[in-house]
Design a protein around this motif. Structure first.
Motif, PDB file in Angstrom:
ATOM      1  N   ASN A   6     -24.129  10.329  15.981  1.00  6.68           N
ATOM      2  CA  ASN A   6     -25.002  11.467  15.676  1.00  6.68           C
ATOM      3  C   ASN A   6     -26.232  11.332  16.572  1.00  6.68           C
ATOM      4  O   ASN A   6     -27.133  10.561  16.283  1.00  6.68           O
ATOM      5  CB  ASN A   6     -25.390  11.424  14.187  1.00  6.68           C
ATOM      6  N   LYS A   8     -28.523  13.405  17.034  1.00  6.62           N
ATOM      7  CA  LYS A   8     -29.709  14.117  16.514  1.00  6.62           C
ATOM      8  C   LYS A   8     -30.369  14.888  17.655  1.00  6.62           C
ATOM      9  O   LYS A   8     -29.668  15.453  18.483  1.00  6.62           O
ATOM     10  CB  LYS A   8     -30.661  13.131  15.824  1.00  6.62           C
ATOM     11  N   GLY A 226     -29.206   6.013  15.602  1.00  9.97           N
ATOM     12  CA  GLY A 226     -29.935   5.299  16.644  1.00  9.97           C
ATOM     13  C   GLY A 226     -29.059   4.494  17.597  1.00  9.97           C
ATOM     14  O   GLY A 226     -29.188   4.603  18.822  1.00  9.97           O
TER      15      GLY A 226
HETATM   16  P1  PGA Z   1     -29.187   5.775  11.846  1.00 14.43           P
HETATM   17  O1  PGA Z   1     -28.833   7.308  11.498  1.00 14.43           O
HETATM   18  O2  PGA Z   1     -27.901   5.128  12.294  1.00 14.43           O
HETATM   19  O3  PGA Z   1     -30.205   5.870  12.955  1.00 14.43           O
HETATM   20  O4  PGA Z   1     -29.711   5.164  10.611  1.00 14.43           O
HETATM   21  C1  PGA Z   1     -27.651   7.635  10.828  1.00 14.43           C
HETATM   22  C2  PGA Z   1     -27.609   9.118  10.562  1.00 14.43           C
HETATM   23  O5  PGA Z   1     -28.631   9.718  10.240  1.00 14.43           O
HETATM   24  O6  PGA Z   1     -26.531   9.731  10.651  1.00 14.43           O
END
Ligand code: PGA
Length: 245
Positions: A6, A8, A226
């Motif tokens: 992801n 984002k 991340g």
């Molecule tokens: P993260 O995000 O691995 O940065 O904690 C996971 C997500 O929001 O899908």
């Protein structure tokens, strides 16, 4: 085993291209790899990843087919731009865009009508866990977000405790196992024990903790934020998934 990135609202386009080239050069035949990219990147990433064993998806869609919805995109637009699936109900959208499970259900319907697979995110906040309401919150989200007649085919669930996202704090193996069991029970009740969709864990998954997360019962993969922005870290997570597959 499914490992989904992801991205984002990251990274810059030139970095995204470098990352995509690295992902295309890696091969993990025993697992399914998914890439959820920002909407403007769907076309360039689909082109760059043509022939690569990677599915590309959008990070949201509107529930309507078309209309006066400035800034939104429809499920058909995602599909036309190369997406084969869509991430829906992510906690960042639930929190920052006021998305209720009822809205998420309408989005799932719209996505499935366009033959997009759906990864539905559910998860409790820290306050809800402290109040011992985590399981009920997740059950309610599942029941209200999955439309009544939605088939299990093409549906995936990502359990993401909100407090574990981007914080480095991972839920304990026992809590993850317990929640995945609860989610599997809800889905088994709806679809039958043999048709439970894959259930992924998400929240601070990285190269170091992936192998132990994948050894937890009923964890069918990971949704990675991340760490998915680093090609080597993402590859290490995919290797761990492949070893567990
Ligand atoms: P993260 O995000 O691995 O940065 O904690 C996971 C997500 O929001 O899908």
């Amino acid at each position: 085993m499914i490992v989904a990135a992801n991205w984002k609202m990251n990274p810059a386009l030139d970095q995204a291209s470098i990352l995509a080239t690295a992902l295309a050069s890696q091969s993990f035949p025993q697992i399914k790899r998914i890439l959820f990219v920002p909407h403007p990147y769907l076309v360039p990433m689909s082109v760059r990843l043509t022939g690569a064993a990677l599915e590309i998806g959008g990070q949201d869609c509107h529930f309507a087919d078309h209309g006066a919805f400035t800034g939104d995109v429809s499920a058909a637009m995602l599909r036309d731009c190369g997406a084969s699936l869509v991430l829906l109900g992510h906690s960042e959208r639930r929190a920052a865009h006021g998305e209720t499970s009822d809205i998420v259900a309408q989005k799932i319907k719209a996505a499935m009508a366009q033959n997009l697979d759906v990864m539905l995110c559910v998860g409790e906040t820290k306050a809800e866990r402290d109040d011992k309401k985590a399981e009920q919150v997740v059950i309610d989200q599942l029941q209200a977000s999955i439309p009544e007649h939605a088939p299990p085919t093409g549906l995936m669930i990502a359990y993401e405790p909100v407090w574990a996202i981007g914080t480095g704090a991972v839920a304990s193996p026992d809590d993850i196992a317990a929640m995945h069991h609860v989610i599997a029970s809800v889905l088994a009740e709806r679809y039958g024990a043999n048709h439970v969709p894959p259930i992924l864990y998400g929240g601070s998954v990285n190269a170091d903790n992936a192998a132990s997360l994948f050894s937890i019962p009923l964890v069918g993969g990971a949704l990675v934020g991340g760490a998915s922005l680093d090609a080597d870290a993402f590859a290490a997570i995919c290797t761990a998934a492949q070893d567990a597959a």
